[in-house]
Enzyme design. Structure first.
Site, mmCIF file in Angstrom:
data_model
loop_
_atom_site.group_PDB
_atom_site.id
_atom_site.type_symbol
_atom_site.label_atom_id
_atom_site.label_comp_id
_atom_site.label_asym_id
_atom_site.label_seq_id
_atom_site.Cartn_x
_atom_site.Cartn_y
_atom_site.Cartn_z
ATOM 1 N N LYS A 23 0.845 -1.209 0.000
ATOM 2 C CA LYS A 23 0.000 0.000 0.000
ATOM 3 C C LYS A 23 0.871 1.245 0.000
ATOM 4 O O LYS A 23 0.636 2.185 -0.751
ATOM 5 C CB LYS A 23 -0.894 -0.016 1.236
ATOM 6 C CG LYS A 23 -1.477 1.323 1.611
ATOM 7 C CD LYS A 23 -2.200 1.238 2.936
ATOM 8 C CE LYS A 23 -2.473 2.585 3.557
ATOM 9 N NZ LYS A 23 -1.290 3.302 4.035
ATOM 10 N N ASN A 24 1.876 1.264 0.862
ATOM 11 C CA ASN A 24 2.666 2.489 1.018
ATOM 12 C C ASN A 24 3.630 2.719 -0.137
ATOM 13 O O ASN A 24 4.361 3.696 -0.136
ATOM 14 C CB ASN A 24 3.417 2.477 2.358
ATOM 15 C CG ASN A 24 2.465 2.718 3.517
ATOM 16 O OD1 ASN A 24 1.296 3.050 3.305
ATOM 17 N ND2 ASN A 24 2.956 2.552 4.733
ATOM 18 N N ARG A 93 -3.702 9.484 3.479
ATOM 19 C CA ARG A 93 -2.516 10.295 3.701
ATOM 20 C C ARG A 93 -1.689 10.451 2.424
ATOM 21 O O ARG A 93 -1.135 11.507 2.127
ATOM 22 C CB ARG A 93 -1.660 9.615 4.786
ATOM 23 C CG ARG A 93 -0.328 10.246 5.054
ATOM 24 C CD ARG A 93 -0.488 11.569 5.753
ATOM 25 N NE ARG A 93 0.795 12.232 5.961
ATOM 26 C CZ ARG A 93 0.918 13.428 6.497
ATOM 27 N NH1 ARG A 93 -0.152 14.093 6.896
ATOM 28 N NH2 ARG A 93 2.088 13.979 6.656
ATOM 29 N N ASP A 117 -4.771 7.826 8.548
ATOM 30 C CA ASP A 117 -4.895 7.298 9.892
ATOM 31 C C ASP A 117 -4.715 8.368 10.966
ATOM 32 O O ASP A 117 -3.819 9.212 10.864
ATOM 33 C CB ASP A 117 -3.828 6.221 10.108
ATOM 34 C CG ASP A 117 -4.178 4.943 9.373
ATOM 35 O OD1 ASP A 117 -5.382 4.692 9.176
ATOM 36 O OD2 ASP A 117 -3.248 4.217 9.014
ATOM 37 N N ASP A 305 4.398 1.039 12.108
ATOM 38 C CA ASP A 305 3.169 0.372 11.643
ATOM 39 C C ASP A 305 3.010 -1.020 12.251
ATOM 40 O O ASP A 305 1.917 -1.584 12.224
ATOM 41 C CB ASP A 305 3.174 0.258 10.114
ATOM 42 C CG ASP A 305 2.852 1.588 9.446
ATOM 43 O OD1 ASP A 305 2.570 2.563 10.170
ATOM 44 O OD2 ASP A 305 2.876 1.650 8.207
ATOM 45 N N VAL A 327 7.784 7.331 16.751
ATOM 46 C CA VAL A 327 7.394 7.996 15.505
ATOM 47 C C VAL A 327 6.020 8.672 15.623
ATOM 48 O O VAL A 327 5.879 9.853 15.302
ATOM 49 C CB VAL A 327 7.426 7.008 14.318
ATOM 50 C CG1 VAL A 327 7.110 7.720 13.008
ATOM 51 C CG2 VAL A 327 8.787 6.324 14.224
HETATM 52 C C1 UD1 Z 1 4.331 6.868 6.143
HETATM 53 C C2 UD1 Z 1 3.373 5.706 6.067
HETATM 54 C C3 UD1 Z 1 2.871 5.317 7.454
HETATM 55 C C4 UD1 Z 1 4.027 5.078 8.402
HETATM 56 C C5 UD1 Z 1 4.983 6.270 8.379
HETATM 57 C C6 UD1 Z 1 6.241 6.051 9.201
HETATM 58 C C7 UD1 Z 1 2.316 6.077 3.932
HETATM 59 C C8 UD1 Z 1 1.066 6.396 3.193
HETATM 60 N N1 UD1 Z 1 2.226 6.090 5.258
HETATM 61 O O1 UD1 Z 1 3.584 7.996 6.622
HETATM 62 O O2 UD1 Z 1 2.113 4.100 7.320
HETATM 63 O O3 UD1 Z 1 3.528 4.914 9.702
HETATM 64 O O4 UD1 Z 1 5.402 6.544 7.025
HETATM 65 O O5 UD1 Z 1 6.903 4.916 8.770
HETATM 66 O O6 UD1 Z 1 3.339 5.770 3.351
HETATM 67 N N2 UD1 Z 1 6.735 14.698 10.246
HETATM 68 C C9 UD1 Z 1 6.890 16.037 10.531
HETATM 69 N N3 UD1 Z 1 6.857 16.925 9.485
HETATM 70 C C10 UD1 Z 1 6.675 16.549 8.188
HETATM 71 C C11 UD1 Z 1 6.515 15.172 7.921
HETATM 72 C C12 UD1 Z 1 6.552 14.258 8.975
HETATM 73 O O7 UD1 Z 1 7.074 16.425 11.680
HETATM 74 O O8 UD1 Z 1 6.667 17.404 7.302
HETATM 75 C C13 UD1 Z 1 6.806 13.712 11.361
HETATM 76 C C14 UD1 Z 1 5.488 12.977 11.589
HETATM 77 O O9 UD1 Z 1 4.641 13.704 12.430
HETATM 78 C C15 UD1 Z 1 5.971 11.678 12.209
HETATM 79 C C16 UD1 Z 1 7.313 11.432 11.535
HETATM 80 O O10 UD1 Z 1 7.705 12.686 10.989
HETATM 81 O O11 UD1 Z 1 6.193 11.858 13.584
HETATM 82 C C17 UD1 Z 1 7.274 10.392 10.439
HETATM 83 O O12 UD1 Z 1 6.352 10.752 9.461
HETATM 84 P P1 UD1 Z 1 6.504 10.295 7.946
HETATM 85 O O13 UD1 Z 1 7.677 9.393 7.817
HETATM 86 O O14 UD1 Z 1 6.445 11.508 7.092
HETATM 87 O O15 UD1 Z 1 5.198 9.442 7.738
HETATM 88 P P2 UD1 Z 1 4.204 9.437 6.507
HETATM 89 O O16 UD1 Z 1 4.952 9.576 5.237
HETATM 90 O O17 UD1 Z 1 3.076 10.377 6.774
#
Ligand code: UD1
Length: 423
Positions: A23-24, A93, A117, A305, A327
């Site tokens: 999915k991701n 997302r 989520d 996850d 995370v």
């Molecule tokens: C993706 C996955 C999700 C997984 C996550 C971490 C998808 C669709 N989802 O989510 O299933 O749990 O990776 O492995 O691929 N953050 C910031 N600022 C930003 C971006 C992120 O502070 O601009 C923080 C977030 O709040 C979080 C951390 O960084 O604490 C990780 O987020 P990120 O790796 O970006 O997760 P997603 O890409 O949203």
């Protein structure tokens, strides 16, 4: 209509299960198709709700999208709309991953803030800071991320945290920027490597895929391609945990076991016999699992996850486990649901202490996100009685044929549809 699962306790899972594309990964690969005019074909796609939702997002900017079984064909026109603000955007997302490609190709994007989520704060500051470094202006206005640039140029970008989404968006904008971009502290997840591979097949010049430094030499244009989605390591690991939790014997095919090195090592420490082969692994759990500590971190650390499955395993293991969530802070909400099932757990900030009990006891529980939902189903398999898991649409967003696969492995799980008047 509302749906829930009745999960009958006392199952031992045994047999083989096939895992399809992640999915991701698939959702980001679909977004990448925006970067090249013509028809891009993506195979090994999972049949989950998020794929048609992402198809709607792409249609809203002018693409034709054809979904046939495990194959998605995306035809991207020469003229794309820069505005992605369809209601589908708010349901997942990954929709935010159209931002990078739209800015890369059109130098302009208005992208509705994504949904997905409820696992804690999910800001976009790193996505925006990266685009700014590449020469765009960007702000949040009226529920949308607005970005605009005269032209994009290569830049040195340091991420505060190896964010998966920020790495993907910056990468997809940088492939069409003038000059060289270096993304430091980039995410290293296998899904990022998969995206890099597809972009490379489209003509992008990227070095360092799978390392924390990605170097991108911008090119003038990309061409469409055909790409097979990498196997879903999170779904694969879910089945591995399911085997350990139910003291079962499950062979998982369709996933690279190296993407799960740490996870499989944790299952071995819990007492499982784990064997790996080319595109899969087998987990046999002969006795009651032993408690093991887990710490979530970006890849190659233990994936956030998978934290619900670590909690579910610890809940019935012999001994006490410490689980640290680094995370997403709100993911421990899952523990409240586990307590309804009789788990002995308490949380303090980033940490949870789980004392294993011999048996869980069935109760109605509510899924708050995809993985929490699947985690509750696995816990229900080893709870006395019938556990009702509600809000299962979350599970349908991420697990293709979940109920069918569980039942094929020897579980008894029923999807119950209730009309609102019968409550
Ligand atoms: C993706 C996955 C999700 C997984 C996550 C971490 C998808 C669709 N989802 O989510 O299933 O749990 O990776 O492995 O691929 N953050 C910031 N600022 C930003 C971006 C992120 O502070 O601009 C923080 C977030 O709040 C979080 C951390 O960084 O604490 C990780 O987020 P990120 O790796 O970006 O997760 P997603 O890409 O949203």
């Amino acid at each position: 209509m509302s749906e829930h699962f009745d999960v009958y306790g006392g199952a031992r899972l045994e047999g083989e299960v096939e895992v399809v594309g992640a999915k991701n990964s698939v959702l980001k690969l679909m977004a990448a198709a925006l970067l090249a005019e013509g028809t891009t074909t993506i195979t090994n796609c999972p049949e989950i709700l998020d794929v048609p939702l992402m198809a709607d997002v792409l249609r809203s900017v002018g693409c034709e999208v054809d979904l046939q079984g495990d194959t998605v064909r995306i035809t991207t026109p020469a003229e794309l709309s820069y505005r992605a603000d369809t209601p589908a955007m708010g349901k997942l997302r990954a929709s935010v991953c159209v931002l990078g490609p739209l800015v890369g190709r059109l130098k302009r994007a208005v992208v509705a803030l994504p949904g997905g989520d409820a696992i804690g704060s999910r800001p976009l500051d790193m996505h925006q800071n990266g685009l700014r470094k590449l020469g765009a202006t960007t702000e949040i206005a009226h529920g949308c991320v607005v970005a605009e640039a005269e032209g994009l140029h290569g830049a040195q970008i340091w991420l505060d945290f190896p964010s998966v989404g920020a790495t993907e968006n910056i990468l997809m904008a940088a492939v069409l920027a003038k000059g060289t971009t270096v993304i430091d502290n980039a995410a290293r997840e296998p899904e990022i490597v998969d995206l890099c591979r597809m972009l490379q097949q489209m003509g992008a010049q990227i070095e360092g895929a799978g390392t924390s430094t990605l170097t991108v030499h911008g090119v003038d244009e990309l061409r469409p391609t055909t790409h097979r989605v990498v196997g879903d390591r999170i779904v694969g690991a879910t089945w591995g945990f399911a085997a350990a939790i139910t003291r079962g014997d499950v062979t998982v095919r369709g996933v690279d076991p190296h993407h799960l090195d740490l996870v499989l090592e944790k299952l071995r420490l819990a007492g499982a016999d784990v064997t790996t082969f080319d595109n899969g692994f087998r987990v046999v759990q002969p006795d009651r699992p032993k408690a093991v500590d887990f710490v979530t971190l970006p890849y190659p650390g233990f994936a956030t996850d998978l934290q619900p499955f670590a909690v579910a395993l610890s809940a019935i293991s012999e001994g006490t486990a410490m689980i640290t969530e680094n995370v997403y802070e709100a993911r421990f909400r899952f523990i409240d649901e586990m307590k309804r099932l009789g788990a002995d757990a308490r949380t303090d900030g980033h940490h949870a202490v789980v004392r294993g009990v011999e048996r869980l006891s069935s109760a109605p529980v509510w899924a708050s996100d995809i993985r929490a939902g699947a985690g509750l189903v696995l816990a229900g398999l080893v709870a006395d009685g019938v556990t009702e898991v509600w809000d299962v649409f979350h599970i349908d967003r991420g697990y293709p044929h979940f109920v069918e696969n569980l039942n094929r492995l020897g579980a008894r799980v029923e999807r119950i549809t209730t009309s609102p008047d019968r409550g």
